[in-house]
Design a protein around this motif. Structure first.
Motif, PDB file in Angstrom:
ATOM      1  N   SER A  54       4.892   7.581  -9.303  1.00  0.00           N
ATOM      2  CA  SER A  54       5.572   6.516  -8.929  1.00  0.00           C
ATOM      3  C   SER A  54       7.111   5.570  -9.117  1.00  0.00           C
ATOM      4  O   SER A  54       6.012   5.018  -9.850  1.00  0.00           O
ATOM      5  CB  SER A  54       4.797   5.874  -7.777  1.00  0.00           C
ATOM      6  N   ASP A  55       8.034   5.446  -8.339  1.00  0.00           N
ATOM      7  CA  ASP A  55       8.443   3.736  -9.081  1.00  0.00           C
ATOM      8  C   ASP A  55       8.133   2.754  -8.409  1.00  0.00           C
ATOM      9  O   ASP A  55       8.626   2.134  -8.931  1.00  0.00           O
ATOM     10  CB  ASP A  55      10.200   4.254  -8.112  1.00  0.00           C
ATOM     11  N   MET A  88       0.243  -0.837  -0.152  1.00  0.00           N
ATOM     12  CA  MET A  88      -0.225   0.246   0.301  1.00  0.00           C
ATOM     13  C   MET A  88       0.978   1.159  -0.513  1.00  0.00           C
ATOM     14  O   MET A  88       1.742   1.089   0.862  1.00  0.00           O
ATOM     15  CB  MET A  88      -0.742   0.230   1.213  1.00  0.00           C
ATOM     16  N   LEU A  89       0.516   2.434  -0.932  1.00  0.00           N
ATOM     17  CA  LEU A  89       1.231   3.289  -0.961  1.00  0.00           C
ATOM     18  C   LEU A  89       0.866   4.701  -0.041  1.00  0.00           C
ATOM     19  O   LEU A  89       1.830   5.358   0.081  1.00  0.00           O
ATOM     20  CB  LEU A  89       1.159   3.578  -2.533  1.00  0.00           C
ATOM     21  N   GLY A  90      -0.387   4.445   0.826  1.00  0.00           N
ATOM     22  CA  GLY A  90      -0.434   5.320   1.008  1.00  0.00           C
ATOM     23  C   GLY A  90      -1.301   6.709   0.803  1.00  0.00           C
ATOM     24  O   GLY A  90      -1.286   6.277  -1.036  1.00  0.00           O
ATOM     25  N   PRO A  91      -1.553   8.036   1.450  1.00  0.00           N
ATOM     26  CA  PRO A  91      -2.513   8.861   0.020  1.00  0.00           C
ATOM     27  C   PRO A  91      -1.441   9.411  -0.654  1.00  0.00           C
ATOM     28  O   PRO A  91       0.019  10.102  -0.248  1.00  0.00           O
ATOM     29  CB  PRO A  91      -2.441   9.996   1.110  1.00  0.00           C
ATOM     30  N   GLU A  92      -1.130   9.613  -1.574  1.00  0.00           N
ATOM     31  CA  GLU A  92      -0.163   9.802  -2.736  1.00  0.00           C
ATOM     32  C   GLU A  92      -0.136  11.522  -2.444  1.00  0.00           C
ATOM     33  O   GLU A  92       0.308  11.947  -3.373  1.00  0.00           O
ATOM     34  CB  GLU A  92      -0.564   8.506  -3.983  1.00  0.00           C
ATOM     35  N   VAL A  93      -1.738  11.109  -2.945  1.00  0.00           N
ATOM     36  CA  VAL A  93      -1.738  13.343  -3.682  1.00  0.00           C
ATOM     37  C   VAL A  93      -3.522  13.399  -2.604  1.00  0.00           C
ATOM     38  O   VAL A  93      -3.936  12.828  -2.958  1.00  0.00           O
ATOM     39  CB  VAL A  93      -2.119  13.082  -4.549  1.00  0.00           C
ATOM     40  N   ARG A  94      -3.348  14.638  -2.272  1.00  0.00           N
ATOM     41  CA  ARG A  94      -4.689  15.587  -1.995  1.00  0.00           C
ATOM     42  C   ARG A  94      -4.985  16.236  -2.535  1.00  0.00           C
ATOM     43  O   ARG A  94      -4.260  16.961  -2.933  1.00  0.00           O
ATOM     44  CB  ARG A  94      -4.341  15.636  -0.476  1.00  0.00           C
ATOM     45  N   ILE A  95      -6.334  16.008  -2.690  1.00  0.00           N
ATOM     46  CA  ILE A  95      -6.943  17.487  -4.046  1.00  0.00           C
ATOM     47  C   ILE A  95      -8.326  18.212  -2.982  1.00  0.00           C
ATOM     48  O   ILE A  95      -8.610  17.572  -2.539  1.00  0.00           O
ATOM     49  CB  ILE A  95      -7.526  16.348  -5.044  1.00  0.00           C
ATOM     50  N   ILE A  96      -7.248  19.071  -3.036  1.00  0.00           N
ATOM     51  CA  ILE A  96      -8.508  19.866  -1.939  1.00  0.00           C
ATOM     52  C   ILE A  96      -9.070  21.182  -2.884  1.00  0.00           C
ATOM     53  O   ILE A  96      -7.949  22.169  -4.074  1.00  0.00           O
ATOM     54  CB  ILE A  96      -7.683  21.151  -1.349  1.00  0.00           C
ATOM     55  N   VAL A  97     -10.594  21.342  -3.654  1.00  0.00           N
ATOM     56  CA  VAL A  97     -11.419  22.029  -3.885  1.00  0.00           C
ATOM     57  C   VAL A  97     -11.663  22.991  -3.402  1.00  0.00           C
ATOM     58  O   VAL A  97     -12.143  23.181  -2.303  1.00  0.00           O
ATOM     59  CB  VAL A  97     -12.061  21.526  -5.005  1.00  0.00           C
ATOM     60  N   ALA A  98     -11.124  24.819  -3.139  1.00  0.00           N
ATOM     61  CA  ALA A  98     -11.790  26.135  -3.139  1.00  0.00           C
ATOM     62  C   ALA A  98     -12.913  26.413  -3.603  1.00  0.00           C
ATOM     63  O   ALA A  98     -12.203  26.758  -4.166  1.00  0.00           O
ATOM     64  CB  ALA A  98     -10.559  26.605  -1.814  1.00  0.00           C
TER      65      ALA A  98
END
Length: 151
Positions: free
Chosen positions: A111-112, A1-11
């Motif tokens: 990601s590698d 498991m790679l975990g949270p690779e990226v977080r997207i926030i829409v504001a």
């Protein structure tokens, strides 16, 4: 498991100049998934261009009924939306959603540790073959197949 690779926030920004003073540092703890220790999100600062794992899509309504887009972070060519673009209300939701999806896919592909599903399947099948393989001649194979069914 790679975990949270990226977080997207829409504001949503009523005033476009508010993007410079957006409280991103205060928002990061509220987006916790419990897997942050895998990528060390917690200890870094998000000022300026933002942390590599965080992309913020700012949406600002214009008086003309259109919407201005400002993207902070590194979406790494996650089109269809790009920084400074002006879009209509009708297509705004679709474009924001597609940009978020493309950003996540792009980050995973860069990601590698990522390998495509067909490569993972082949590796799992090869592991099972190696684990359960028995070397025997053809007569021994047929004998074991038919002898186990007679009992």
């Amino acid at each position: 498991m790679l975990g949270p690779e990226v977080r997207i926030i829409v504001a949503w920004l009523e005033n476009f100049d508010d993007h410079a003073s957006f409280p991103l540092d205060d928002l990061i703890p509220e987006t916790s998934t419990g897997l942050e220790h895998l990528l060390n999100f917690a200890g870094s600062s998000c000022k300026g261009t933002a942390e590599p794992g965080i992309v913020v899509i700012y949406v600002h309504p214009l008086k003309t009924g259109l919407f201005r887009i400002h993207i902070r972070g590194k979406p790494s060519v996650a089109i269809p939306l790009v920084d400074g673009m002006v879009v209509s209300r009708r297509i705004l939701g679709v474009l924001v959603r597609q940009t978020a999806i493309n950003t996540c896919h792009r980050k995973r592909l860069e990601s590698d540790a990522y390998s495509p599903p067909h490569v993972k399947r082949r590796q799992k099948i090869q592991d099972m073959v190696n684990k359960y393989r028995k070397q025997m001649s053809a007569p021994e194979l047929y004998t074991s197949l038919f002898a186990s069914g007679v009992r």
